[in-house]
Enzyme design. Structure first.
Site, PDB file in Angstrom:
ATOM      1  CB  SER A   1     -61.209  77.598  66.548  1.00  0.00           C
ATOM      2  OG  SER A   1     -62.271  77.523  65.638  1.00  0.00           O
TER       3      SER A   1
ATOM      4  CG  ASP B   1     -63.447  78.230  61.641  1.00  0.00           C
ATOM      5  OD1 ASP B   1     -62.776  77.820  60.669  1.00  0.00           O
ATOM      6  OD2 ASP B   1     -63.548  77.599  62.699  1.00  0.00           O
TER       7      ASP B   1
ATOM      8  CG  ASP C   1     -59.416  75.952  62.964  1.00  0.00           C
ATOM      9  OD1 ASP C   1     -60.562  76.449  62.878  1.00  0.00           O
ATOM     10  OD2 ASP C   1     -59.216  74.820  63.433  1.00  0.00           O
TER      11      ASP C   1
END
Length: 441
Positions: A95, A229, A231
């Site tokens: 992430s 962000d 991902d």
């Protein structure tokens, strides 16, 4: 050593905590746990391809068949897990974490996030015992990009063009985000739009001040700024030069979705009372839930009356739009449509309630349970909620006291009608928490 197994995902540094050998072993544990074909994708980290290849080899060695979607945002995998004939999905991603991190996120059928009790614990047990199935699974590739873009565009196509600026943060959304926004009618100015797993400009997270600054600096006549962000499961927004708070985004999306049809709206219990007010005034039913995306995902999949859900971390879920998963790309597209139709102008009418920063007070793990129970008992004459820690309602505001899931700390957050009320509530509750920590330590 399995310190990289966490409550909602697997996450650790490459290569000292998670390398190719560990990734293959994780794949074996995951492949042993699932019962059927799985979908796999990854983000744009520099080591992502090697980790994914090793993971897939592990999965196939258990006799489990793999559909490989390649490097795509997490929501594309979630979409595919609903549309394709698979029983589970895995995304190789860390992430918004720094570039040295890697990890895995798993879902069950219909993009239900896999929680600790919903599968993660069992996968860890299989990993540690090395009780792996053996077989010879197959692998095929699939390209989901076109179908996903059509899925989003069908729900968010605009009547008029909209100029937007997008900070991709060098994350995986740079590959599809611009195409998706153009498909709904946007003219896109890109910032940090090369996929670079080293994240050379800033961490890919909407809340990062540097991410917001770089987007603002790139904006001129654009009507909306978007930050994704790493991902793509979260998004943040800049409108008229200001970052729209997550509370405000929750309120805006709630109103929009409830106009399409009434139902329940889930939000984490840290949300401002602005969110509850807007949900109620729009004819919806607000539901508080524990902090953490697996809890929200489980609620959505258990209750067909839930039409929208969101967290203060920037995860937004749209079951009413056939997307019962956290989707930053769809959130961005819907926000564009709302801006083009003038819906976001209502921000000016939203009341501003003073809120404290989240205080994190040192507290031994052994004391946490006693502290929560003691604070709840202290306020037994108030309305309280014990969904996650204890939330205390005052005449002029509320206070939330909850144990951290990741650190030996207690978290305290308060909101009130005025700054004076906030100071009074925070001071009183903080003193109560500190006394309780001392008593139970």
């Amino acid at each position: 050593m399995t310190s990289f197994f966490h409550a909602y995902d697997l996450r650790g540094t490459y290569p000292d905590q998670i390398d190719e050998e560990v990734a293959e072993k994780v794949g074996k544990a995951y492949g042993t746990y699932v019962e059927g074909k799985v979908l796999v994708g990854r983000d744009g980290r520099t080591h992502g391809e090697k980790i994914t290849e090793a993971f897939i080899e592990g999965v196939k060695s258990t006799g489990t068949d793999v559909v490989n979607a390649g490097a795509v945002p997490s929501p594309v995998i979630y979409y595919g897990s609903v549309e394709l004939d698979v029983v589970s999905s895995a995304v190789v991603t860390a992430s918004h974490n720094p570039s040295e991190y890697t990890g895995f996120k798993f879902t069950k059928e219909n993009a239900l996030a896999m929680s600790r009790d919903g599968g993660m614990k069992q996968i860890q047990e299989i990993y540690e015992s090395e009780s792996f199935d053996k077989g010879d699974g197959s692998e095929k590739t699939v390209d989901l990009e076109k179908e996903y873009i059509e899925f989003v565009a069908e729900k968010t196509k605009m009547e008029t063009d909209l100029e937007v600026a997008v900070n991709y943060g060098n994350g995986i959304t740079a590959g599809i985000g611009g195409k998706m926004l153009e498909a709904i009618g946007c003219k896109v100015t890109g910032v940090n739009s090369e996929i670079d797993g080293e994240f050379p400009n800033h961490l890919p997270a909407p809340g990062e001040k540097e991410a917001q600054k770089q987007l603002r600096d790139a904006m001129s006549d654009e009507e909306l700024g978007i930050i994704f962000d790493g991902d793509g499961d979260r998004a943040g927004f800049i409108y008229e030069g200001e970052y729209i708070t997550e509370d405000e985004v929750l309120a805006l999306f709630s109103e929009n979705i409830l106009e399409k049809g009434k139902g329940k709206v889930v939000h984490d219990l840290r949300a401002s009372k602005l969110v509850k007010e807007r949900i109620t005034e729009s004819g919806g039913e607000p539901l508080e839930t524990r902090v953490g995306h697996t809890f929200i995902s489980e609620e959505i999949h258990e209750d067909p009356e839930i039409v929208f859900a969101g967290e203060l971390s920037g995860h937004y879920y749209f079951p009413a739009l056939d997307a019962p998963w956290d989707d930053g790309l769809l959130a961005a597209a819907l926000m564009c449509k709302m801006v083009s139709e003038g819906e976001v102008e209502k921000l000016e009418s939203y009341p501003e309630y003073p809120v404290s920063p989240e205080l994190r007070i040192d507290c031994p793990e052994k004391a946490k349970k006693g502290v929560v129970e003691s604070v709840a008992e202290s306020y037994s004459d108030h309305e309280t909620s014990t969904v996650d820690g204890v939330k205390i309602y005052f005449e002029s505001g509320w206070a939330l006291v909850r144990p951290s899931n990741t650190e030996p700390k207690m978290s305290v957050r308060c909101e009130a009608d005025t700054e004076q009320d906030l100071e009074s509530i925070l001071s009183e509750v903080r003193e109560n928490v500190e006394e309780s920590i001392e008593e139970f330590s």
